[in-house]
Design an enzyme around this catalytic site. Sequence first.
Site, PDB file in Angstrom:
ATOM      1  N   HIS A   1      -2.721  10.438   0.333  1.00  0.00           N
ATOM      2  CA  HIS A   1      -2.868   9.282  -0.729  1.00  0.00           C
ATOM      3  C   HIS A   1      -2.842   9.415  -2.215  1.00  0.00           C
ATOM      4  O   HIS A   1      -2.114   8.719  -3.126  1.00  0.00           O
ATOM      5  CB  HIS A   1      -4.261   8.809  -0.377  1.00  0.00           C
ATOM      6  CG  HIS A   1      -4.053   7.762   0.686  1.00  0.00           C
ATOM      7  ND1 HIS A   1      -4.536   6.371   0.288  1.00  0.00           N
ATOM      8  CD2 HIS A   1      -3.810   7.706   1.992  1.00  0.00           C
ATOM      9  CE1 HIS A   1      -4.400   5.664   1.520  1.00  0.00           C
ATOM     10  NE2 HIS A   1      -3.884   6.579   2.656  1.00  0.00           N
TER      11      HIS A   1
ATOM     12  N   GLU B   1       0.827  -1.200  -0.103  1.00  0.00           N
ATOM     13  CA  GLU B   1       0.037   0.049   0.063  1.00  0.00           C
ATOM     14  C   GLU B   1       0.603   1.286   0.012  1.00  0.00           C
ATOM     15  O   GLU B   1       1.935   1.414   0.915  1.00  0.00           O
ATOM     16  CB  GLU B   1      -0.682  -0.156   1.464  1.00  0.00           C
ATOM     17  CG  GLU B   1      -1.887   1.212   1.325  1.00  0.00           C
ATOM     18  CD  GLU B   1      -2.958   0.965   2.639  1.00  0.00           C
ATOM     19  OE1 GLU B   1      -3.216  -0.117   3.018  1.00  0.00           O
ATOM     20  OE2 GLU B   1      -3.261   1.994   2.764  1.00  0.00           O
TER      21      GLU B   1
ATOM     22  N   ASP C   1       4.911 -14.167  11.541  1.00  0.00           N
ATOM     23  CA  ASP C   1       3.443 -14.725  10.874  1.00  0.00           C
ATOM     24  C   ASP C   1       2.486 -13.512  11.262  1.00  0.00           C
ATOM     25  O   ASP C   1       1.975 -13.416  12.373  1.00  0.00           O
ATOM     26  CB  ASP C   1       3.318 -16.000  11.821  1.00  0.00           C
ATOM     27  CG  ASP C   1       1.867 -16.728  11.551  1.00  0.00           C
ATOM     28  OD1 ASP C   1       1.190 -16.094  10.684  1.00  0.00           O
ATOM     29  OD2 ASP C   1       1.800 -17.889  11.797  1.00  0.00           O
TER      30      ASP C   1
ATOM     31  N   LYS D   1      -6.920  -0.913  11.683  1.00  0.00           N
ATOM     32  CA  LYS D   1      -6.381  -1.537  10.410  1.00  0.00           C
ATOM     33  C   LYS D   1      -5.378  -0.489  10.169  1.00  0.00           C
ATOM     34  O   LYS D   1      -4.099  -1.140   9.682  1.00  0.00           O
ATOM     35  CB  LYS D   1      -7.446  -1.465   9.340  1.00  0.00           C
ATOM     36  CG  LYS D   1      -7.005  -1.837   8.062  1.00  0.00           C
ATOM     37  CD  LYS D   1      -6.287  -0.806   7.231  1.00  0.00           C
ATOM     38  CE  LYS D   1      -6.030  -1.468   5.692  1.00  0.00           C
ATOM     39  NZ  LYS D   1      -5.029  -0.617   5.035  1.00  0.00           N
TER      40      LYS D   1
HETATM   41  C1  MEV Z   1      -5.751   3.134   5.421  1.00  0.00           C
HETATM   42  O1  MEV Z   1      -4.915   2.220   5.062  1.00  0.00           O
HETATM   43  C2  MEV Z   1      -5.552   3.591   6.761  1.00  0.00           C
HETATM   44  C3  MEV Z   1      -6.516   4.589   7.424  1.00  0.00           C
HETATM   45  O2  MEV Z   1      -7.822   4.172   6.893  1.00  0.00           O
HETATM   46  C4  MEV Z   1      -6.297   4.308   8.936  1.00  0.00           C
HETATM   47  C5  MEV Z   1      -7.352   5.071   9.614  1.00  0.00           C
HETATM   48  O3  MEV Z   1      -8.474   5.493   9.190  1.00  0.00           O
HETATM   49  O4  MEV Z   1      -6.985   5.478  10.883  1.00  0.00           O
HETATM   50  C6  MEV Z   1      -5.972   5.743   6.989  1.00  0.00           C
END
Ligand code: MEV
Length: 438
Positions: A393, A85, A296, A280
Amino acid sequence: MNNAVAGFSKLSKEEKIQWLSEEYFSNPSEAVTTLKQYWNTDEKLQQLHDEFIENTITNFYLPMGIAPNFLINGKYHSVPMVIEESSVVAAAAKSAKFWSTRGGFKATVLNTEKIGQVHFLFQGDGEKLQAFFNAVKPVLLDSTESITKNMQKRGGGIVSLTLRDKTAELTNYYQLHVTFETKDSMGANFINSCLEQLAKTLKEEAQQYDGFSETEKDITVVMSILSNYVPNCIVRAEVSCKVEDLAEKKIENPQEFAEKFVQAVRIAEIEPFRAVTHNKGIMNGIDAVILATGNDFRAVEAGVHAYASRNGQYSSLSHAKIENGIFTFWMEVPLALGTVGGLTSLHPLVKMALEILGKPSAQELMQIVAVTGLAQNFAALRSLTTTGIQEGHMKMHLNNILNQYQATAEERKVIATHFQNSTVTHASVVELIERLRK
Ligand code: MEV
């Protein structure tokens, strides 16, 4: 409709590719060429990778990047990250630099307990089973001696062995609940070998136990396996500074920024839809270092998310507060990691990643991984609560689109200038490329 295949695993690598290309591609020779493009010309190196798994046909590349300037407990680290990513490595590096001038990251390993269980069925009197367990516990432990000998030399081994009665939840279900110290190894093989031996001895001893009826003697071992839930293998990572010291180019009003940041964390603490995305982002950092160091990531993912739900509702792993003018942001996560065994001495790039990190102990790696997760979370929340994440991004995404369209250096220059002052969208980039190429 495709055909089933018999004896696929017995085919040579060439034959596997041949079959696959003819079965699934309209242009089989092109498919073969693409797959082979990723073979390493060094045959030994290729064979090493072929043998990591079964039915290997080629290598699947992921980029490995470096996030430098991580000041952790007073020591600088360059952190290797493997991830597909865009923006993640840049975000980690940005956070690392930001905190390096504000005291750096503090990390502490709180505990290192690993867990495994023998799940078995016993039909009979639970009190008799407990008496049997108390009597044979030393025999059970002795039976693992040949497996635990080396680990004991390194200061590890079985830490505790208890019998757990789970019959209230499932008829006849009991467990041997075992805790381990596995030092610098993740310990999966060691733990599973110990458990399988304990299960075997348990069954044998029950057969010979005079206090049991014939039915009671017949214990059924359902399975013996480590648990990837390690709520007592926890590392804490933290940053803190005076609120006013948070000021920088994009944070003109540090008090307002800190308050909004704390609010964003609170939302993730109480709202599962947000918590999952919030966590995430943390895993973007954690998984990337885990992959680079040959650990792992599935095990860690499973354990971390279980931990995030430990109070009955999925919640944020990280927390933040402002107290007496000090902003503090921290996280506690379960991480069962190894720096010896497994891929660590097999994969040349894993070996390099560990060397870049100064050949860390498992505990040091836990600290580095947790810090990268926290840094990632800080970067995400900083963007989300200020400019929004799309700005950064889409700049990275722009590069991916340009690669996809195989843009020339000349085209890249024109496009980069154009998007300095306008929003990047997939459509707008493609439109500009097409316009330039007319
Ligand atoms: C994207 O890979 C991760 C985010 O969505 C995490 C978040 O929203 O805190 C930017």
